[in-house]
Every structure is written in structure tokens, then in C-alpha cells.
Design an enzyme around this catalytic site. Structure first.
Site, short mmCIF file in Angstrom:
data_model
loop_
_atom_site.label_atom_id
_atom_site.label_comp_id
_atom_site.label_asym_id
_atom_site.label_seq_id
_atom_site.Cartn_x
_atom_site.Cartn_y
_atom_site.Cartn_z
N PRO A 1 0.86 -1.19 0.00
CA PRO A 1 0.00 0.00 0.00
C PRO A 1 0.89 1.24 0.00
CG PRO A 1 -0.71 -1.58 1.66
CD PRO A 1 0.62 -2.05 1.17
N CYS A 2 0.63 2.15 -0.92
CA CYS A 2 1.52 3.30 -1.08
C CYS A 2 0.91 4.62 -0.62
CB CYS A 2 1.92 3.44 -2.55
SG CYS A 2 2.92 2.08 -3.17
#
Length: 378
Positions: A82-83
Site C-alpha cells: 500500500p503506497c
């Protein structure tokens, strides 16, 4: 020739690594904090080591010791950290955001493992965060470690997945190769799109709430998609229907093929939807046509939130049907509670899309190897 190798970070049940395995890669390890997903991964990737830990707690030496690799020997590192919480443009980031720092952890393992190739996937919405700022951060982070990086938004249905699904895929390498992406195989002028009914028509009918559905198929495979996903499987698993409430049963009886919440009598609508405009909530209580693509499979097939009603049975889609729409082979038996199984399916990269990505990388790898061999011979 030495077999190609891959490691899957944030692997979940192993959709992306399954695609790479189908393309000929040997999956050496997976990392994920989700224990039920890890049990599914281990059952379907028995050759791999699974680290059921936070990525922050996995050292480069742990991976090298478990796999027997040395830095620089791994062919491909895949994963989907997840960025959103990482970006410096996200002013809400911080230690309260569990996503913060995960991309940095990904880069830490890249730096230590030095894979020849990187594949990172994420939600397509990354392109709109901070006017593309997070995309630039990802490119700069990978580029700083010596990787040439490219990205593209891929549509799963263009690769034979019976579902509308958009994912952004980053491909990088440090060997001077061209970053290749798969060419579409399905759509106008190509093979026909694979429909919902193409994917699930051979699965036995169920009643709403039927917990122990038949473990035999309704009939022989009707097409190439079903033949491929059923290959070698004798017993059907994960095919039981969630129990919907009496009011939801009553609502479904009013929804025709291609219909939605708009077909439900006003007095049966949920209170919040009685105030909705006809243009709102287009997918809620949707019953897709057999000839449709599925809407994006999420972490629960909740009829209140999307088009997850079976095309001709008054019930929600089962875990197995959702897995078919994600292109998982029927050999995947999802572990954990049914809720946990839906999460594993919905969080995954469709294996068929993963396979196409892997094949494109193999072709690019072969091309650079041929160039190097010619140069050495001159």
C-alpha cells in the site's frame, strides 16, 4: 537452464505469484501478515517459505537464509505494498496510518536482495493522488537503487479475466532490458471477452444460505476458461451461499437480469436508499446479465454495495464464484472463515493477469540475453 525464481511480498493468498508460477517461475517465498491468507498460500505454494510477519520484521538475511539465494541472484521480486500512506504529498500521513512506510520497507528489501526485475502493483487511483506525485516518488525510489522503471494501467478483462478491474503495474529492471507489458488478447478485434457465465455456468446451483453446497460440478466444462480452471480438480470447494436476510431475499426477487436497486419496490428499499436519486449507487443490488463482465470483485460480495447477485439465482455470489471471476484455479482451496476467504479473493491480483505480466517479462529477459550473447560472439 536454471529455473527462474520469484518472491512475493504482501502475497496474500498468492494470486500474483500463482500467475508467475503458471509462467514457469519457481516461487521461493511469500510475506504477509494475514494468517488465513498465509495458510492458503502455503497450501497452494508448497515449495515456498511463508513469513507470517509484518514486513518490517523480515530481514534480508531471513529471506536469503530461507531461500539459499545470494544478493543479485533473484530473478523477480513481486508485490503490492500500500503506497497511499507513504507519499510526502499525503498530509494526513503519520505513524497512525498503517500504510506509512510500507513502500520504504519494500525498497529496503529491494536494496538487499538486488533482484534483476521488479513488479509492483496497486490501485489505479494512485495516478490521481497529489497530481501524480506518488508515481514520481515510486519512480525515484526505485531509480535510486539502479532500476529503470515504467508503469501502465492494465485492464484485467483485456487478458481474459471475466471482470472489470483496473490495476497500475510498475515494472523495473537493472539489466538494461526494455520494460515490457503484455499486449491485450481479448476485446474488439481480438478474442471475445470472457463473460460471467463463461466463468461460472458449470458450478452447481444453490439456495440462499445453503452452507454445504454440492462438491461436484453441475456438468462438464463448457469452454476453454472452465477447462483451464478445473484442470486436475475432482472436488469443488468454497462453494456455499451466504445467508441473506428475509428482506434481502424479498428485494432480489424483484431484480431482473441487468437490473439493480431501481427495480426494488420503494417500500422494500433500505431507508438510506429511499432518499437516493435514480442516478446514484449504480451498482447496488445489481444482478448482472450472463453476458456481462463482473464488476470489480472486492473483499466482500455484499449485494448492498455492488452487483454481486447471481445472474439467475436469488442469492449472493459464493467464494468459489468470486474466485472464478478473479481467474483463480479451482485447485485453490481458500482457508479461514468465509469472511476471510472473500477478503483473500478480493485482495488478490487475478492469476491470469499475473501470468501475462510474467510472460512479457520473460520475453524481455530472453531478448536481452540474446543481445548479450550476440555481443559476446562478435
Amino acid at each position: 537452464m536454471t529455473s527462474l525464481t520469484a518472491i512475493d511480498l504482501f502475497c496474500g493468498a498468492g494470486g500474483l505469484s500463482e500467475g508467475f508460477r503458471q509462467a514457469g517461475y519457481h516461487i521461493l517465498a511469500g510475506i504477509d501478515l494475514d494468517a488465513p491468507a498465509g495458510r492458503t498460500f502455503l497450501a497452494t505454494h508448497p515449495e515456498a517459505t511463508f513469513f507470517c510477519r509484518r514486513i518490517q520484521d523480515v530481514g534480508v538475511s531471513d529471506i536469503l537464509n530461507a531461500t539459499g539465494l545470494k544478493p543479485g541472484e533473484l530473478d523477480v521480486l513481486v508485490g503490492g505494498p500500500p503506497c497511499q500512506g507513504y507519499s510526502v504529498y499525503n498530509h494526513q500521513r503519520g505513524t497512525h496510518d498503517p500504510r506509512a512506510g510500507l513502500f520504504k520497507e519494500y525498497l529496503r528489501l529491494v536494496e538487499g536482495l538486488r533482484p534483476r526485475w521488479l513488479v509492483m502493483e496497486n490501485v489505479s487511483g494512485l495516478t490521481s493522488i497529489a497530481q501524480g506525485g506518488i508515481i514520481r516518488e515510486i519512480e525515484e525510489g526505485m531509480g535510486g537503487l539502479g532500476y529503470e522503471v515504467s508503469w501502465k494501467i492494465l485492464k484485467a478483462e483485456e487478458y481474459g479475466v471475466p471482470q472489470e478491474r483496473r490495476r497500475i503495474v510498475f515494472v523495473g529492471n537493472r539489466i538494461g532490458a526494455t520494460n515490457a507489458f503484455p499486449e491485450p488478447t481479448h476485446g474488439p478485434g481480438l478474442q471475445p471477452l470472457v463473460t460471467i457465465w463463461d466463468a461460472i455456468s458449470d458450478l452447481p446451483p444453490l439456495q440462499n444460505g445453503e452452507k454445504t453446497g454440492p462438491d461436484r460440478y453441475a456438468g462438464p466444462p463448457a469452454n476453454a476458461f472452465q477447462r483451464e480452471l478445473r484442470k486436475g480438480v475432482k472436488r469443488l470447494t468454497n462453494h456455499s451461499a451466504p445467508k441473506l436476510s428475509p428482506v434481502n431475499e424479498a428485494r432480489m426477487k424483484h431484480i431482473p437480469s441487468g437490473g439493480s436497486w431501481r427495480d426494488i419496490p420503494f417500500n422494500l428499499l433500505p431507508e438510506g436508499m429511499k432518499r437516493a436519486k435514480r442516478s446514484d449507487h449504480t451498482k447496488r443490488y445489481g444482478r448482472p446479465r450472463k453476458t456481462d463482465l463482473a464488476c470489480t470483485i472486492l473483499t466482500k460480495c455484499d449485494v448492498h454495495w455492488g452487483a454481486y447477485i447471481h445472474p439467475d439465482q436469488d442469492r449472493a455470489l459464493t467464494v468459489r464464484e468470486a474466485a472464478r471471476l478473479q481467474s483463480f484455479p479451482d485447485s485453490f482451496e481458500f482457508e479461514g472463515s468465509r469472511t476471510e476467504q472473500y477478503v483473500q479473493v478480493g485482495n488478490a491480483v487475478p492469476p491470469l493477469l499475473g501470468r501475462k505480466i510474467a510472460q512479457a517479462i520473460k520475453q524481455a529477459d530472453d531478448a536481452i540475453a540474446s543481445e548479450q550473447a550476440l555481443a559476446a560472439a562478435e
